[in-house]
Design a protein around this motif. Structure first.
Motif, mmCIF file in Angstrom:
data_model
loop_
_atom_site.group_PDB
_atom_site.id
_atom_site.type_symbol
_atom_site.label_atom_id
_atom_site.label_comp_id
_atom_site.label_asym_id
_atom_site.label_seq_id
_atom_site.Cartn_x
_atom_site.Cartn_y
_atom_site.Cartn_z
ATOM 1 N N GLN A 1 0.839 -1.199 0.000
ATOM 2 C CA GLN A 1 0.000 0.000 0.000
ATOM 3 C C GLN A 1 0.872 1.247 0.000
ATOM 4 O O GLN A 1 1.907 1.307 0.673
ATOM 5 N N SER A 2 0.461 2.251 -0.758
ATOM 6 C CA SER A 2 1.176 3.519 -0.820
ATOM 7 C C SER A 2 0.186 4.601 -1.242
ATOM 8 O O SER A 2 -0.972 4.318 -1.567
ATOM 9 N N ARG A 3 0.644 5.840 -1.271
ATOM 10 C CA ARG A 3 -0.237 6.920 -1.736
ATOM 11 C C ARG A 3 -0.649 6.702 -3.180
ATOM 12 O O ARG A 3 -1.753 7.065 -3.582
ATOM 13 N N GLU A 4 0.247 6.107 -3.964
ATOM 14 C CA GLU A 4 -0.064 5.835 -5.367
ATOM 15 C C GLU A 4 -0.981 4.621 -5.515
ATOM 16 O O GLU A 4 -1.736 4.522 -6.488
ATOM 17 N N ASN A 5 -0.927 3.689 -4.562
ATOM 18 C CA ASN A 5 -1.733 2.470 -4.603
ATOM 19 C C ASN A 5 -2.457 2.300 -3.269
ATOM 20 O O ASN A 5 -2.038 1.510 -2.418
ATOM 21 N N PRO A 6 -3.558 3.039 -3.057
ATOM 22 C CA PRO A 6 -4.249 2.986 -1.759
ATOM 23 C C PRO A 6 -4.724 1.587 -1.380
ATOM 24 O O PRO A 6 -4.798 1.271 -0.188
ATOM 25 N N LEU A 7 -5.030 0.754 -2.373
ATOM 26 C CA LEU A 7 -5.482 -0.614 -2.106
ATOM 27 C C LEU A 7 -4.372 -1.628 -2.354
ATOM 28 O O LEU A 7 -4.634 -2.826 -2.462
ATOM 29 N N GLY A 8 -3.133 -1.169 -2.416
ATOM 30 C CA GLY A 8 -2.021 -2.050 -2.723
ATOM 31 C C GLY A 8 -1.945 -2.323 -4.218
ATOM 32 O O GLY A 8 -2.843 -1.993 -4.989
ATOM 33 N N LYS A 9 -0.867 -2.941 -4.637
ATOM 34 C CA LYS A 9 -0.689 -3.240 -6.049
ATOM 35 C C LYS A 9 -1.772 -4.208 -6.523
ATOM 36 O O LYS A 9 -2.015 -5.228 -5.904
ATOM 37 N N ARG A 10 -2.434 -3.839 -7.591
ATOM 38 C CA ARG A 10 -3.514 -4.578 -8.230
ATOM 39 C C ARG A 10 -4.791 -4.608 -7.389
ATOM 40 O O ARG A 10 -5.766 -5.259 -7.763
ATOM 41 N N GLY A 11 -4.806 -3.890 -6.292
ATOM 42 C CA GLY A 11 -5.988 -3.903 -5.443
ATOM 43 C C GLY A 11 -7.228 -3.348 -6.113
ATOM 44 O O GLY A 11 -8.353 -3.771 -5.824
#
Length: 213
Positions: free
Chosen positions: A22-32
């Motif tokens: 999870q990151s600011r770019e991927n709030p739901l995690g990668k592929r979330g």
């Protein structure tokens, strides 16, 4: 009587509610984001994001139920943002901009105190350091005669499940495999906790399953 519900919680075929990292770019995690394709086209979601139109049908019916009838929400800290440890300042106010979709008191589980944040549209984020029971007691008082929604993430739902505090859960099982992260049902015996399947309906993008005690 106030019920405690999980609504519209999407999990992958291998049991994960978000992707890794999870990151600011991927709030739901990668592929979330792939998990939620059933939701994004519904009228409910489009209204939440300030858009018009959207689909009707089974997915819309469950999307509407997932946000309807709640007087308070409980979120784990990761559902509020990617920041870990003590709050560095007051600048982060959630993933959703100035008008979050909750429109009710929203209790955020954290180990680090922070003053409440009043947002547009009736949402107030209240940070609870006393654990899940303290958050639920506050949420029930705030909800009045409406329900309390356990909004996630996976760790938060699992804690309330183990505590026997949830009356109803709606999961949307998405035809996606993510491979890793925290598994929703690992080590949890749902029948032993009193849950059974009360509803199930499949669409092109998800299988909706409602569990009740």
């Amino acid at each position: 009587m106030t019920k405690v519900r999980v609504g519209g919680f999407t999990i992958s075929l291998d049991g994960f509610g978000a992707g890794p990292e999870q990151s600011r770019e991927n709030p739901l995690g990668k592929r979330g984001m792939e998990l939620h394709r059933w939701l994004f086209g519904t009228r409910t979601f489009r209204a939440m994001t300030g858009e018009g139109g959207g689909s009707d049908g089974v997915d819309e019916a469950y999307a509407h139920r997932s946000m309807d009838g709640f007087g308070a929400f409980i979120l784990g800290r990761n559902m509020f943002g990617p920041i870990r440890g003590p709050w560095p300042d007051a600048s982060w106010k959630g993933w959703w901009g100035d008008n979050p979709p909750y429109h009710a008191p929203t209790f955020v589980l954290t180990h680090h105190p922070r003053d409440p944040i009043e947002m547009a549209g009736g949402t107030t984020f209240i940070f609870v350091t006393g654990g899940i029971a303290a958050a639920l007691n506050q949420a029930k008082r705030a909800a009045g005669d409406r329900d309390v929604k356990i909004g996630g993430g996976v760790a938060t739902v699992r804690q309330y499940l183990r505590a026997g505090a949830i009356d109803e859960l709606h999961f949307a099982l998405s035809p996606v495999v993510l491979g890793q992260r925290e598994a929703m049902f690992a080590g949890i015996d749902l029948p032993a906790l009193g849950y059974s399947v009360a509803e199930h309906q499949a669409t092109e993008l998800a299988t909706h399953i409602v569990l009740r005690r």
